[in-house]
Design an enzyme around this catalytic site. Structure first.
Site, PDB file in Angstrom:
ATOM      1  N   LYS A   1     -13.081   2.141  -3.754  1.00  0.00           N
ATOM      2  CA  LYS A   1     -12.669   0.758  -4.050  1.00  0.00           C
ATOM      3  C   LYS A   1     -12.087   0.075  -2.817  1.00  0.00           C
ATOM      4  O   LYS A   1     -12.435  -1.052  -2.511  1.00  0.00           O
ATOM      5  CB  LYS A   1     -11.600   0.732  -5.165  1.00  0.00           C
ATOM      6  CG  LYS A   1     -12.048   1.301  -6.487  1.00  0.00           C
ATOM      7  CD  LYS A   1     -10.994   1.090  -7.572  1.00  0.00           C
ATOM      8  CE  LYS A   1      -9.684   1.796  -7.276  1.00  0.00           C
ATOM      9  NZ  LYS A   1      -9.776   3.268  -7.327  1.00  0.00           N
TER      10      LYS A   1
ATOM     11  N   ARG B   1      -4.318  -1.063 -14.097  1.00  0.00           N
ATOM     12  CA  ARG B   1      -4.497   0.377 -14.213  1.00  0.00           C
ATOM     13  C   ARG B   1      -3.977   0.897 -15.549  1.00  0.00           C
ATOM     14  O   ARG B   1      -3.968   2.105 -15.770  1.00  0.00           O
ATOM     15  CB  ARG B   1      -3.716   1.048 -13.100  1.00  0.00           C
ATOM     16  CG  ARG B   1      -4.540   1.874 -12.143  1.00  0.00           C
ATOM     17  CD  ARG B   1      -3.634   2.230 -10.976  1.00  0.00           C
ATOM     18  NE  ARG B   1      -4.070   3.358 -10.233  1.00  0.00           N
ATOM     19  CZ  ARG B   1      -4.490   3.272  -8.963  1.00  0.00           C
ATOM     20  NH1 ARG B   1      -4.570   2.109  -8.360  1.00  0.00           N
ATOM     21  NH2 ARG B   1      -4.810   4.357  -8.320  1.00  0.00           N
TER      22      ARG B   1
ATOM     23  N   ARG C   1      -9.941  13.018   3.054  1.00  0.00           N
ATOM     24  CA  ARG C   1      -9.092  11.896   3.488  1.00  0.00           C
ATOM     25  C   ARG C   1      -7.692  12.404   3.853  1.00  0.00           C
ATOM     26  O   ARG C   1      -7.051  11.904   4.770  1.00  0.00           O
ATOM     27  CB  ARG C   1      -9.010  10.851   2.361  1.00  0.00           C
ATOM     28  CG  ARG C   1      -8.246   9.606   2.763  1.00  0.00           C
ATOM     29  CD  ARG C   1      -8.416   8.498   1.750  1.00  0.00           C
ATOM     30  NE  ARG C   1      -7.555   8.661   0.596  1.00  0.00           N
ATOM     31  CZ  ARG C   1      -7.585   7.883  -0.471  1.00  0.00           C
ATOM     32  NH1 ARG C   1      -8.443   6.889  -0.560  1.00  0.00           N
ATOM     33  NH2 ARG C   1      -6.761   8.074  -1.471  1.00  0.00           N
TER      34      ARG C   1
ATOM     35  N   ARG D   1      -2.400  10.965   4.069  1.00  0.00           N
ATOM     36  CA  ARG D   1      -1.664  10.268   3.006  1.00  0.00           C
ATOM     37  C   ARG D   1      -0.907  11.287   2.159  1.00  0.00           C
ATOM     38  O   ARG D   1      -1.487  12.273   1.710  1.00  0.00           O
ATOM     39  CB  ARG D   1      -2.649   9.479   2.144  1.00  0.00           C
ATOM     40  CG  ARG D   1      -2.325   7.995   2.115  1.00  0.00           C
ATOM     41  CD  ARG D   1      -3.352   7.225   1.362  1.00  0.00           C
ATOM     42  NE  ARG D   1      -3.238   7.423  -0.082  1.00  0.00           N
ATOM     43  CZ  ARG D   1      -3.924   6.725  -0.964  1.00  0.00           C
ATOM     44  NH1 ARG D   1      -4.757   5.787  -0.561  1.00  0.00           N
ATOM     45  NH2 ARG D   1      -3.793   6.954  -2.249  1.00  0.00           N
TER      46      ARG D   1
ATOM     47  N   ARG E   1      -3.476  12.488 -10.413  1.00  0.00           N
ATOM     48  CA  ARG E   1      -4.025  11.125 -10.349  1.00  0.00           C
ATOM     49  C   ARG E   1      -5.302  11.010 -11.169  1.00  0.00           C
ATOM     50  O   ARG E   1      -5.558   9.992 -11.810  1.00  0.00           O
ATOM     51  CB  ARG E   1      -4.274  10.724  -8.890  1.00  0.00           C
ATOM     52  CG  ARG E   1      -2.982  10.228  -8.218  1.00  0.00           C
ATOM     53  CD  ARG E   1      -2.997  10.398  -6.721  1.00  0.00           C
ATOM     54  NE  ARG E   1      -4.030   9.636  -6.053  1.00  0.00           N
ATOM     55  CZ  ARG E   1      -4.524   9.967  -4.861  1.00  0.00           C
ATOM     56  NH1 ARG E   1      -4.104  11.040  -4.224  1.00  0.00           N
ATOM     57  NH2 ARG E   1      -5.432   9.214  -4.305  1.00  0.00           N
TER      58      ARG E   1
HETATM   59  P1  ADP Z   1      -5.977   5.875  -5.339  1.00  0.00           P
HETATM   60  O1  ADP Z   1      -6.898   4.867  -5.951  1.00  0.00           O
HETATM   61  O2  ADP Z   1      -6.659   6.742  -4.339  1.00  0.00           O
HETATM   62  O3  ADP Z   1      -5.166   6.656  -6.326  1.00  0.00           O
HETATM   63  P2  ADP Z   1      -4.083   3.799  -4.522  1.00  0.00           P
HETATM   64  O4  ADP Z   1      -3.725   3.526  -3.119  1.00  0.00           O
HETATM   65  O5  ADP Z   1      -4.780   2.740  -5.285  1.00  0.00           O
HETATM   66  O6  ADP Z   1      -4.917   5.133  -4.443  1.00  0.00           O
HETATM   67  O7  ADP Z   1      -2.780   4.192  -5.354  1.00  0.00           O
HETATM   68  C1  ADP Z   1      -1.838   5.139  -4.882  1.00  0.00           C
HETATM   69  C2  ADP Z   1      -0.657   5.265  -5.858  1.00  0.00           C
HETATM   70  O8  ADP Z   1       0.016   3.985  -5.966  1.00  0.00           O
HETATM   71  C3  ADP Z   1      -1.013   5.613  -7.300  1.00  0.00           C
HETATM   72  O9  ADP Z   1      -1.176   7.001  -7.502  1.00  0.00           O
HETATM   73  C4  ADP Z   1       0.205   5.031  -8.048  1.00  0.00           C
HETATM   74  O10 ADP Z   1       1.331   5.881  -7.924  1.00  0.00           O
HETATM   75  C5  ADP Z   1       0.492   3.757  -7.280  1.00  0.00           C
HETATM   76  N1  ADP Z   1      -0.238   2.602  -7.871  1.00  0.00           N
HETATM   77  C6  ADP Z   1      -1.277   1.926  -7.315  1.00  0.00           C
HETATM   78  N2  ADP Z   1      -1.696   0.931  -8.122  1.00  0.00           N
HETATM   79  C7  ADP Z   1      -0.915   0.992  -9.227  1.00  0.00           C
HETATM   80  C8  ADP Z   1      -0.842   0.244 -10.439  1.00  0.00           C
HETATM   81  N3  ADP Z   1      -1.679  -0.781 -10.701  1.00  0.00           N
HETATM   82  N4  ADP Z   1       0.092   0.590 -11.359  1.00  0.00           N
HETATM   83  C9  ADP Z   1       0.941   1.581 -11.120  1.00  0.00           C
HETATM   84  N5  ADP Z   1       0.944   2.330 -10.015  1.00  0.00           N
HETATM   85  C10 ADP Z   1       0.024   2.054  -9.072  1.00  0.00           C
END
Ligand code: ADP
Length: 194
Positions: A19, A94, A133, A139, A150
């Site tokens: 994404k 989410r 990654r 990260r 996750r």
């Molecule tokens: P990925 O899609 O690889 O999990 P992201 O960078 O989108 O990585 O998200 C990393 C972390 O940030 C998530 O595991 C969560 O803890 C937090 N996060 C991201 N977007 C949201 C959201 N919309 N609601 C709640 N927590 C979020």
């Protein structure tokens, strides 16, 4: 003068589906900003804001940051001037509560969801990508235990949103296990509606 309806693209897909990579390309192609909640949290973390400190405890475990906090952050971001024509949402909504909040925000802003591209990738491929990654970007949440959590959080809280948006006829599924530019070409066509 009547304002143009803002258009929002909601990118869906599991962690590691691509994404973020695609949203970055689409920014230029669609002339819309990428609004990525994960990036916003990481920026707060880096600047050691209160929001960043709070988010870190959840992110480290791979859990969702509480809806209230996330929704307030997104509202704030979407109110900024560069979002006047809309945005590419990456990582939001989410959870069902976030999807409801997005509906309210769209009503408030005079916006609509144009399309919900769903980038599909097999779970084994996803885990391999995220572990790779981890080596490259380092990260903190790309370790095996957090990745598994996750994935579970995605299945439980986020995947159900696909049904919700499918019922509205907005979801278009794309094979994400292909080269970045092939996925991108399809995405651009889907979003432009041809
Ligand atoms: P990925 O899609 O690889 O999990 P992201 O960078 O989108 O990585 O998200 C990393 C972390 O940030 C998530 O595991 C969560 O803890 C937090 N996060 C991201 N977007 C949201 C959201 N919309 N609601 C709640 N927590 C979020």
């Amino acid at each position: 003068m009547t304002e143009k309806v803002k258009t929002f693209v909601v990118l869906m897909g599991a962690p590691g589906a691509g994404k973020g990579t695609q949203a970055k390309l689409l920014q230029e192609q669609l002339n819309l900003p990428q609004v990525a909640t994960g990036d916003l949290f990481r920026a707060n973390l880096k600047q050691e804001t209160e929001l960043g400190k709070l988010a870190k405890t959840y992110m480290d475990r791979g859990d969702l940051v509480p809806d209230e906090v996330t929704i307030a952050m997104v509202k704030d971001r979407l109110e900024q001037d560069d979002c006047r024509s809309g945005a590419i949402l990456d990582g939001f909504p989410r959870s069902p509560a976030q999807a409801d909040a997005l509906n309210d925000l769209l009503e408030e802003f005079g916006g609509m969801i144009n399309v919900v591209p769903f980038i599909y990738v097999d779970q084994e491929v996803l885990i391999a990508r995220l572990l790779k990654r981890a080596e490259i970007e380092g990260r903190a949440d790309d370790n095996e235990e957090t990745i598994r959590n996750r994935m579970n959080v995605y299945k439980e809280s986020t995947a159900p949103l696909l049904d919700y948006y499918s019922e509205k006829g907005l979801v278009v599924k794309l094979d994400g296990d292909r080269p970045v530019d092939e996925v991108n070409n399809d995405l651009v066509s889907v979003i432009r509606g041809n």
